[in-house]
Design an enzyme around this catalytic site. Structure first.
Site, PDB file in Angstrom:
ATOM      1  CG  ASP A  11      -2.163   0.838   1.129  1.00 51.88           C
ATOM      2  OD1 ASP A  11      -2.091   1.802   0.235  1.00 51.88           O
ATOM      3  OD2 ASP A  11      -3.012   0.768   1.929  1.00 51.88           O
ATOM      4  CG  ASP A 105      -3.836   3.815  -3.182  1.00 50.05           C
ATOM      5  OD1 ASP A 105      -4.416   3.148  -3.248  1.00 50.05           O
ATOM      6  OD2 ASP A 105      -3.798   4.736  -2.133  1.00 50.05           O
ATOM      7  CD  GLU A 106      -5.541  -1.885  -0.768  1.00 48.39           C
ATOM      8  OE1 GLU A 106      -5.755  -2.801   0.173  1.00 48.39           O
ATOM      9  OE2 GLU A 106      -6.354  -1.119  -1.131  1.00 48.39           O
TER      10      GLU A 106
END
Length: 393
Positions: A11, A105-106
């Site tokens: 993350d 973003d993960e």
């Protein structure tokens, strides 16, 4: 013999804020809010300095400004974030055997089987350092035997840290944490559990499975399994479906802008709902226009990963303006959403406000329960009076 699973959850910390700080280092160390306008917008992302004031994502911007009047609001730019996300994705794709991107973003990475050749924790550590070195963005990861525990480990490792929960230690790691740390355990579920004195995950681990099934029905087993660190979910590298699309051939050629736009709104809304239903996000938007003489034009545009109507619909309307020669009647019109990946609708969208977030949840709840298109926008409804079906294949 079955391999031990090694699942890594990565993350990017306060992703939007971190990207903005790369462009403007004066923001470093200050309370920063990324999001919409101060009156009706919501916080898309906030720095750790802002979180100390009790600010969190999806909070109305005006509430956040009351909590921290000296916070700096940045409008943000999808282009910057898409570019940074693509850079990180490429590094991961070039390094690991299998990964799943679940949002901008993960990521989840499957290193199962690699323990025969590498120390998996060292491999993940090296990857993290490579991303930090090459992008300048802070990043955290958690590693364990499954997705749920790895995601929780990442949250405990933040900011800019890493944590390996060893095999067999999952329950022990989770036990002291509050139940709301379990991914996908909603507020309502937590409130119900609090009523029974269940506040920490250890309380949930001790709870009787039959009791949980009585209170929560089918979801009872899933809650019990998650609390006990059991999750058989696989890494889904990418969707088998690369795109979803729909098109409409008109009985009579159409040259009316309002009619064409209404059809497009309805089709885009239908596709966006399907994406959300299947937990998918799209990053490319396309329109197809066929004229009376069968001449066909297509136009596409890259967008930030989304399944949100209020981003997709204006995008499609804009493509219509650019693709259609207004003087020519249209025989067929179509919409395609492509470059799909797994992931949930996220609130961190700058165009969101409180009303929109509530509206999405309500619309989807009704449509999931009673079937597609039970409720839809008025703009999509207008076409019903013109005796054609925008979803004809």
């Amino acid at each position: 013999m079955e391999h031990k699973r090694y699942i890594v959850h990565i993350d990017l910390d306060s992703f939007f804020v971190s990207v903005e700080r790369k462009f403007d280092p004066s923001l470093i160390g200050k309370p920063v809010l990324i999001g919409g306008s101060a009156d009706r917008g919501v916080v898309a992302s906030c720095s750790y300095e802002a979180r100390k004031f009790g600010i969190h994502s999806a909070m109305p911007m005006r509430t956040a400004m009351r909590l921290c009047p000296h916070a700096i609001i940045v409008r943000g730019s999808h282009g910057k974030y898409s570019e940074a996300s693509a850079q990180v994705t490429k590094i991961i794709a070039d390094t690991v055997p299998a990964f799943q991107k679940t949002s901008v973003d993960e990521f989840y990475i499957d290193l199962t089987g690699m323990d025969r050749f590498y120390d998996c924790y060292q491999f993940a550590t090296d990857l993290r350092h490579k991303i930090i070195r090459e992008t300048g963005l802070p990043i955290s990861f958690g590693m364990s035997s499954n997705k749920t525990v790895s995601k929780m480990a990442t949250n405990e490792a933040k900011p800019n840290g890493q944590l390996f929960v060893q095999h067999g230690r999952e329950k022990e790691f989770m036990a002291p944490l509050p139940i709301n740390k379990i991914p996908m355990l909603g507020e309502k579920t937590c409130q119900k559990l609090y009523q029974y004195g269940i506040e920490k995950i250890r309380d949930l681990q001790r709870a009787d499975l039959r009791f949980l099934q009585t209170v929560f029905g089918q979801a009872g087993r899933a809650i019990w399994e998650k609390a006990n660190g059991i999750d058989y979910g696989d890494i889904v590298p990418q969707s088998d479906r690369k795109s979803i699309s729909t098109e409409n051939t008109f009985g009579n050629d159409v040259a009316d802008h309002k009619t064409l736009e209404s059809v497009l709104v309805s089709m885009t809304e239908e596709l966006a709902f399907k994406l959300r239903k299947e937990n998918m996000l799209a990053s490319c938007l396309a329109i197809k226009v066929r004229y009376a003489n069968f001449e066909t034009h297509t136009l596409q545009e890259k967008i930030a990963l989304t399944s949100a109507d209020h981003i997709l619909i204006p995008g499609i309307k804009n493509l219509l303006k650019r693709a259609w020669n207004r003087h020519r009647p249209v025989r067929l019109i179509g919409v395609r959403l492509s470059q799909l990946c797994q992931g949930n609708y996220q609130i961190n969208l700058f165009e969101d406000n409180e009303e929109k977030i509530r509206l999405y949840r309500a619309l989807d709840k009704i449509n999931f329960r009673y079937g597609d298109k039970t409720v839809c926008r008025a703009a999509g409804m207008e076409i019903g009076t013109r005796n054609f079906n925008p979803f004809m294949k």
